[in-house]
Design a protein around this motif. Structure first.
Motif, PDB file in Angstrom:
ATOM      1  N   ARG A  46     -11.078 -19.135  19.049  1.00  0.00           N
ATOM      2  CA  ARG A  46      -9.648 -19.180  18.727  1.00  0.00           C
ATOM      3  C   ARG A  46      -9.392 -20.187  17.610  1.00  0.00           C
ATOM      4  NH1 ARG A  46      -8.980 -17.379  23.849  1.00  0.00           N
ATOM      5  NH2 ARG A  46      -9.356 -19.407  24.785  1.00  0.00           N
ATOM      6  N   VAL A  83     -11.596 -20.884  15.276  1.00  0.00           N
ATOM      7  CA  VAL A  83     -12.071 -20.234  14.056  1.00  0.00           C
ATOM      8  C   VAL A  83     -11.021 -19.252  13.565  1.00  0.00           C
ATOM      9  CG1 VAL A  83     -13.851 -18.740  13.090  1.00  0.00           C
ATOM     10  CG2 VAL A  83     -14.488 -20.530  14.683  1.00  0.00           C
ATOM     11  N   GLY A  84     -10.394 -18.533  14.513  1.00  0.00           N
ATOM     12  CA  GLY A  84      -9.335 -17.592  14.137  1.00  0.00           C
ATOM     13  C   GLY A  84      -8.197 -18.294  13.428  1.00  0.00           C
ATOM     14  N   LEU A  98      -8.375 -21.154  11.990  1.00  0.00           N
ATOM     15  CA  LEU A  98      -8.904 -21.703  10.730  1.00  0.00           C
ATOM     16  C   LEU A  98      -8.854 -20.634   9.635  1.00  0.00           C
ATOM     17  CD1 LEU A  98     -10.175 -24.365   9.760  1.00  0.00           C
ATOM     18  CD2 LEU A  98     -12.403 -23.304  10.065  1.00  0.00           C
ATOM     19  N   PHE A  99      -9.218 -19.403  10.018  1.00  0.00           N
ATOM     20  CA  PHE A  99      -9.159 -18.320   9.024  1.00  0.00           C
ATOM     21  C   PHE A  99      -7.727 -18.110   8.551  1.00  0.00           C
ATOM     22  CE2 PHE A  99      -8.116 -13.897   8.161  1.00  0.00           C
ATOM     23  CZ  PHE A  99      -8.864 -13.712   7.025  1.00  0.00           C
TER      24      PHE A  99
END
Lengths: 241, 254
Positions: B191, B193-194, B196-197
């Motif tokens: 989550r 990383v999500g 962060l994207f």
């Protein structure tokens, strides 16, 4: 960092000079084509968008996850980038990350850059996205399906990238014999890495899909062709954060 | 923490190697590694020659060998692969201290270790003596497409921002009881990383608008070109000449 970290970045001397040269040409051609397609998709937005997505992939590769006791792998992010921003931009970003890592961080040999780009930025991303594209009807059914498709795509991406290495080793491996042992150990190891990569890719795609489904390239429109008309550029909440 | 990619390996200095035009250095490093890779694996003395050549460059550039040595450990995973080869490989075998080793495997392992190490040492020398910005400038002058170098420039400019953001998220997770070693907590990582994207992507959109506001037309303006003299090229390519002589000598002897 604890234990050995397995990166798929090949060093110099693993394959011989002619093989390195041939794959260098393949990498340059493939990356060039992906760049042309990415520019058709993004126009003058290419540089900033690709720059930030590449920075994201770069940061992503710092995430280590355990594979075996004492051995950890790090994310490659090829399938993730392809699902989120499309295969062309995804390839370009992973390729640029590899170039920068080789030049600035001595991670991956200079003569192995062609083989590394071919494996991870081109073959891995292309096949990973191909799998996702083939399973797109499934992915469109709902978030749970999308997460499953992302897992399969990332797993295949990692394993196929390691098969690229096996192919190069078969063509010009400096080791010579026992290709079978190399293939089994490489594919076995990367199947384990692929599970970690798959889990994180799947959950990440799921998280993005629930927050900004419009940003998931795989889910855009009916036709997989990128739109060339100027896209709506900034969402209102984009300028707030 | 796996911050392996976060810190550039640049060692600022003012030596002749540091001041050399970046395109000359990139080309030299690449060609020297090509020579190393093309050397037959039995030419043990030649590899020593390459090491002396690198040591000479370090002496000129005032890089302590220990500084390079510590950073060369990045290569370790491949050494592990190479150490396994003498056991796994078939063919003629050699008995050393009760261990049955394959001669072909020993040579193959040696080949990977020596070429990989010399390659890493060369890359480190290039990275130590050239700032990231200069490296990209060098690529641009070597006719790498401007789009690639522009993307790479922007990536380097923002990677610290993104990594900082990732680090803050990680600290926030850990302070809430997260343990990254536990596989079932991968959801929390993902989550992050999500988001962060999303933050990276939206930052890209903002950066694009900011660039447009400053007159960006899709290409970065080319800064003044400092011409590289023929003498500078000759001096910079001197290591290539020596490496070429070494590799030709090795093939001659073989």
């Amino acid at each position: 960092m604890s234990g050995a970290s397995i990166a798929m970045h090949m060093s110099d001397g693993i394959v011989d000079a002619p093989t390195s040269a041939v794959f260098g040409l393949i990498a340059a051609g493939g990356l060039g084509y992906a760049l042309v397609r990415a520019r058709a998709q993004l126009d003058e937005r290419t540089a900033p968008m690709a720059g930030l997505v590449a920075a994201f992939v770069f940061a992503l590769q710092m995430i280590n996850f355990p594979i075996l006791p004492g051995v950890s792998g790090h994310l490659l992010g090829g399938a993730l980038a392809a699902i989120l921003v499309g295969p062309w931009l995804g390839s370009v970003c992973v390729g640029i990350v590899l170039i920068v890592q080789a030049l600035l961080f001595a991670d991956g040999g200079l003569t192995a850059l062609g083989t590394n780009i071919t494996n991870m930025a081109i073959i891995g991303t292309a096949v990973g996205f191909g799998v996702a594209l083939a399973l797109r009807p499934l992915a469109a059914r709902g978030r749970r399906w999308l997460v499953a498709v992302a897992f399969v795509s990332a797993f295949v991406n990692t394993v196929v990238a390691s098969l690229g290495f096996v192919l190069q080793y078969a063509i010009g491996g400096a080791g010579g014999a026992s290709l079978g042992a190399v293939a089994v150990s490489m594919v076995g190891l990367h199947a384990l890495i692929g599970i970690g990569e798959g889990i994180i890719t799947a959950l990440t795609v799921g998280a993005v899909a629930s927050a900004r489904p419009d940003l998931v390239y795989l889910l855009r429109g009916k036709a997989p062709r990128p739109r060339t008309a100027p896209a709506p550029q900034v969402s209102p909440e984009g300028s707030a954060s | 923490m796996g911050a392996g990619h976060a810190h550039p390996l640049h060692l600022p200095g003012t030596s002749p190697v540091h001041r050399l035009a970046p395109q000359v250095k990139v080309l030299t490093a690449f060609l020297v590694v090509c020579c190393v890779v093309a050397t037959p694996r039995e030419a043990f003395g030649t590899f020593g020659g390459y090491l002396v050549l690198l040591a000479a460059v370090w002496a000129v550039a005032a890089i302590p060998p220990g500084w390079i040595g510590r950073r060369a450990l990045i290569e370790l995973p491949f050494v592990v692969l190479a150490v396994l080869l003498p056991f796994a490989q078939g063919g003629e075998r050699l008995d050393v201290a009760g261990l049955s080793l394959s001669i072909d495997g020993l040579l193959a392992g040696w080949n990977i270790i020596v070429k990989g190490t010399l390659g890493v040492l060369t890359s480190l020398t290039l990275a130590a003596t050239t700032s990231p910005r200069d490296l990209l400038l060098g690529l641009q002058r070597l006719r790498v497409p401007a789009t690639i170098t522009t993307i790479a420039t922007l990536m380097l400019r923002y990677v610290e921002v993104i990594i900082g953001e990732a680090r803050r998220m990680r600290i926030a997770r850990i302070s809430r009881g997260h343990d990254p070693r536990l596989l079932w907590q991968a959801g929390a990582v993902a989550r992050s990383v999500g988001s962060l994207f999303l933050r990276s992507y939206e930052r890209g959109e903002r950066v694009h608008l900011a660039m447009l506001a400053r007159g960006f037309t899709g290409a970065m303006p080319v800064l003044a070109e400092a011409p590289v003299t023929r003498r500078e090229w000759a001096l910079g390519l001197l290591p290539v000449g020596i490496a070429l002589a070494l590799v030709v000598g090795a093939w001659w002897a073989a």
